[in-house]
Design a protein around this motif. Structure first.
Motif, mmCIF file in Angstrom:
data_model
loop_
_atom_site.group_PDB
_atom_site.id
_atom_site.type_symbol
_atom_site.label_atom_id
_atom_site.label_comp_id
_atom_site.label_asym_id
_atom_site.label_seq_id
_atom_site.Cartn_x
_atom_site.Cartn_y
_atom_site.Cartn_z
ATOM 1 N N VAL A 15 1.806 -2.301 30.117
ATOM 2 C CA VAL A 15 2.214 -2.659 28.754
ATOM 3 C C VAL A 15 2.151 -1.486 27.783
ATOM 4 N N HIS A 19 1.015 1.994 22.581
ATOM 5 C CA HIS A 19 2.205 1.839 21.742
ATOM 6 C C HIS A 19 2.052 0.729 20.702
ATOM 7 N N SER A 20 0.935 0.020 20.742
ATOM 8 C CA SER A 20 0.656 -0.990 19.718
ATOM 9 C C SER A 20 0.609 -0.367 18.329
ATOM 10 N N ARG A 55 2.271 -8.581 21.806
ATOM 11 C CA ARG A 55 2.886 -7.405 22.434
ATOM 12 C C ARG A 55 2.683 -7.416 23.948
ATOM 13 N N ASN A 56 1.488 -7.815 24.392
ATOM 14 C CA ASN A 56 1.243 -7.915 25.827
ATOM 15 C C ASN A 56 2.200 -8.918 26.470
ATOM 16 N N MET A 59 5.784 -7.263 26.517
ATOM 17 C CA MET A 59 5.890 -6.205 27.514
ATOM 18 C C MET A 59 5.760 -6.764 28.926
ATOM 19 N N ASN A 62 9.054 -8.224 29.778
ATOM 20 C CA ASN A 62 9.988 -7.118 29.997
ATOM 21 C C ASN A 62 9.807 -6.499 31.377
ATOM 22 N N ARG A 63 8.580 -6.219 31.737
ATOM 23 C CA ARG A 63 8.311 -5.583 33.023
ATOM 24 C C ARG A 63 8.593 -6.546 34.187
ATOM 25 N N THR A 76 11.538 5.209 35.830
ATOM 26 C CA THR A 76 10.620 4.068 35.753
ATOM 27 C C THR A 76 10.136 3.584 37.120
ATOM 28 N N ARG A 79 6.324 2.754 37.845
ATOM 29 C CA ARG A 79 5.580 1.783 37.048
ATOM 30 C C ARG A 79 4.858 0.777 37.943
ATOM 31 N N SER A 128 14.211 -8.715 26.810
ATOM 32 C CA SER A 128 14.327 -8.197 28.174
ATOM 33 C C SER A 128 15.650 -8.568 28.842
ATOM 34 N N ASP A 179 14.764 3.282 19.052
ATOM 35 C CA ASP A 179 15.063 2.816 20.405
ATOM 36 C C ASP A 179 16.411 3.367 20.879
#
Length: 286
Positions: A15, A19-20, A55-56, A59, A62-63, A76, A79, A128, A179
């Motif tokens: 995550v 970046h938070s 945020r967690n 992310m 997204n992941r 990537t 990851r 995502s 972005d």
């Protein structure tokens, strides 16, 4: 114990916890302005917990959704979601736990926060999937982080005043703008894999122009935020000064695409912290 520590490190990498820093300052800006100063330790704790769990969740989704894409992209492929360190089940559990934490925090804050908690999670999770069919994904990411100031002011006052909307819109275009710069790295990969992004659709030159336009809107909305919130001269320095920082960011990337990471992480991180610090100083002076 060692295994648990390693797992925690893997989730942290998943995550990108550091970046938070992009969203936290603007949550607290909204809370400071809404409370006209210090808003208390309880809301500070709740605000941090809400921001981190949201945020967690985002992310994690997204992941999880991008496992197939990340595995094909050289940038990537290392990851944790694709190299075997974290399997799909553990990521889904991580997503579920953070969603429950976010909703529970909203429940403890006030009824309006609770009502909006699930719709907010839906927005956060939708980013995502947008790049699979629309180049508006950059805006969706901006909206996801732009919800942070709205959440902050709701926590303090259970209302959404006009100034918080302008603050939020500034964050939307700030995030969407940087972005766009960050996504220049994947322009060719996106083209080859039929992924929708502004760089892959319009090219690097047009992307740079659109990013600069978005950042111009950022400054405009932040100036309107200062005006409608009734803040003072120091806050105007924060809003107008952000123009200089964003101009530097644009120049950095235009000069050398290898500086994208520096522009994305370092410059934007300092911008958020500086903006928050100046707003706090403005409140103290006032």
């Amino acid at each position: 114990m060692q295994r648990a520590i390693q797992k925690a490190k893997d989730f942290n990498e998943l995550v990108m916890f550091e970046h938070s820093i992009f969203s936290l300052p603007f949550i607290f800006i909204a809370m400071v302005v809404a409370a006209d100063g210090w808003f208390g330790f309880w809301l500070l704790f709740m605000g941090v917990l809400a921001a981190l769990s949201a945020r967690n969740f985002a992310m994690g989704v997204n992941r999880y959704a991008d496992r197939d894409i990340d595995a094909q992209n050289p940038r990537t492929s290392g990851r944790p979601n694709v190299d075997g360190r974290l399997n799909a089940s553990s990521i889904l559990l991580f997503i579920f736990v953070n969603a429950i934490i976010f909703i529970a925090v909203a429940y403890m804050i006030n009824p309006l926060a609770l009502k909006l908690s699930v719709p907010i999670l839906i927005v956060l999770g939708s980013y995502s999937y947008f790049k699979r069919f629309s180049s508006l994904a950059h805006i969706i990411l901006g909206i996801s982080l732009g919800l942070a100031p709205i959440a902050g002011v709701i926590a303090v006052s259970a209302t959404i005043p006009l100034w918080s909307v302008f603050l939020s819109l500034g964050v939307v275009f700030w995030v969407a703008g940087f972005d766009l710069l960050y996504s220049l790295q994947d322009m060719e990969f996106d083209k080859e894999n039929s992924l929708h992004s502004i760089p892959s659709k319009y090219g690097s030159e047009n992307t740079l122009k659109i990013s600069a336009y978005f950042h111009s809107l950022t400054v405009l909305f932040w100036v309107l935020f200062v005006y409608y919130s009734g803040l003072g001269a120091v806050a105007y320095v924060a809003a107008i000064g952000s123009a200089l920082v964003l101009a530097y960011e644009q120049k950095l990337v235009r000069k050398d695409f290898t500086q994208i990471d520096r522009a994305f992480f370092t410059v934007n991180g300092y911008l958020g912290i500086a903006f928050f610090t100046l707003i706090v100083i403005d409140r103290i002076v006032a």
